[in-house]
Design an enzyme around this catalytic site. Structure first.
Site, short mmCIF file in Angstrom:
data_model
loop_
_atom_site.label_atom_id
_atom_site.label_comp_id
_atom_site.label_asym_id
_atom_site.label_seq_id
_atom_site.Cartn_x
_atom_site.Cartn_y
_atom_site.Cartn_z
N ASP A 112 0.80 -1.22 0.00
CA ASP A 112 0.00 0.00 0.00
C ASP A 112 0.84 1.27 0.00
O ASP A 112 0.30 2.37 0.11
CB ASP A 112 -0.95 0.00 1.20
CG ASP A 112 -1.85 -1.22 1.20
OD1 ASP A 112 -2.23 -1.68 0.11
OD2 ASP A 112 -2.16 -1.73 2.30
N ASP A 150 -0.96 -2.75 -9.08
CA ASP A 150 -0.28 -1.50 -8.70
C ASP A 150 1.22 -1.64 -8.50
O ASP A 150 1.92 -0.61 -8.46
CB ASP A 150 -0.86 -0.89 -7.42
CG ASP A 150 -2.29 -0.39 -7.58
OD1 ASP A 150 -2.79 -0.40 -8.72
OD2 ASP A 150 -2.89 0.00 -6.57
N ASP A 299 -14.49 1.45 -2.65
CA ASP A 299 -13.08 1.83 -2.80
C ASP A 299 -12.51 2.42 -1.52
O ASP A 299 -11.30 2.62 -1.41
CB ASP A 299 -12.93 2.87 -3.92
CG ASP A 299 -13.27 2.30 -5.29
OD1 ASP A 299 -12.84 1.17 -5.58
OD2 ASP A 299 -13.98 2.98 -6.06
#
Length: 325
Positions: A112, A150, A299
């Protein structure tokens, strides 16, 4: 952050006990394999439970709307330290239904980038153990696998805490191990069309991450870019890569394209379901449209939503109601 709800392993195992006899996959040539898949539908998603609840309440119109989500294949995300048992349960259920599972690895260290938490595996050794467990769970049943949403694009964007060399090395390890499993198609996530505009730099990072060992790249995961925009970006990227790679697109929520207001990434209003998952495409380098992100999942807590990855029935209904066709 793309964290979805965890599949209910117990429910899957129970379903396996009553399923039909296994139907081993064949191994057609690479030219035809990508067009042969029929993807597995998890019978116990949050959307499926919501549709059942609506029917029990007599809300048949709403149930039919949510069926547009619940009856279509969605990816299973693996984000714990030992994914093998869930991978085995999901791929076995898919095989017994004569279908192919779609899986997502999501455990890279510093996943993250400090935005929400450290996220992912605590270190490189733990990540390798995760990948080893994942591949052991695959066995010989095969799947379509999207690797680490990502991870590459965020590294180029300056992911806090992540060492680029270590990350590329770990991604290469993941691709080599997963691609070695029979009947498996593997795609390294490459972000979306509006994120990394320096396509040559992205191509260099993807090659450094071992992309030559994969079938290609995954684009638009959890995003809203249209198929047209994403395909144009994909072809620029494939040209820069120059290694014969293919691509897949996450179409779970891109039916109305991106939102143009603020915080367009987080629970944007007025969006719609996109192209249903299929390997039937008009582009020989586009292997599949997939629903990687689960439509109807939040989200994050913006715009009144629940925590990221939590089913939000209001947005599920909106996405289904706005869907074309």
């Amino acid at each position: 952050m793309h964290l979805p709800t965890r599949p209910l392993l117990g429910a899957l195992l129970a379903a396996l006990l009553t399923s039909a006899a296994a139907h081993p996959a064949t191994d057609p040539s690479s030219a035809t394999r990508a067009k042969a898949a029929r993807f597995w539908v998890d019978p116990n998603t949050a959307a499926a439970r919501q549709a059942a609840a609506y029917r029990a309440q007599g809300r048949t119109s709403d149930a039919r709307l949510i069926d547009r989500i619940a009856t279509r294949p969605q990816a299973t995300w693996l984000y714990g330290p030992d994914p093998g048992p869930t991978v085995k349960a999901v791929t076995t259920a898919a095989q017994r239904a004569h279908r192919t599972a779609v899986l997502v690895t999501y455990y890279i260290p510093h996943r993250d980038c400090g935005a929400y938490s450290s996220g992912g595996a605590p270190d490189a050794a733990a990540y390798r153990r995760y990948i080893d467990s994942f591949t052991a769970g695959l066995g010989t049943r095969g799947a379509y696998v999207v690797v680490e949403p990502d991870a590459v694009a965020a590294t180029l964007a300056g992911c806090q805490g992540a060492d680029p060399h270590e990350r590329h090395t770990l991604l290469a390890y993941a691709l080599s191990r997963i691609a070695a499993r029979p009947h498996t198609h593997v795609y390294l996530d490459a972000g979306n069309a509006s994120w990394i505009t320096d396509v040559p730099a992205l191509a260099t990072a993807l090659r450094a991450s071992g992309l030559n060992q994969a079938d290609g790249v995954a684009l638009n995961v959890s995003n809203y870019a249209t198929n047209t925009v994403t395909s144009a970006y994909a072809h620029r990227l494939l040209t820069a890569l120059d290694i014969g790679a293919h691509y897949v697109i996450d179409t779970s929520r891109n039916g109305n394209g991106p939102y143009t207001g603020p915080d367009a990434w987080c629970n944007p209003p007025g969006r719609a379901l996109g192209t249903p998952p299929t390997t039937r495409t008009d582009d020989p380098t586009l292997d599949a449209y997939l629903w990687v992100k689960h439509p109807g999942e939040s989200d994050g807590i913006c715009r009144g939503g629940p925590a990221a990855g939590t089913w939000w029935e209001e947005t599920g209904l909106e996405l289904a109601r706005n869907a074309k066709g």
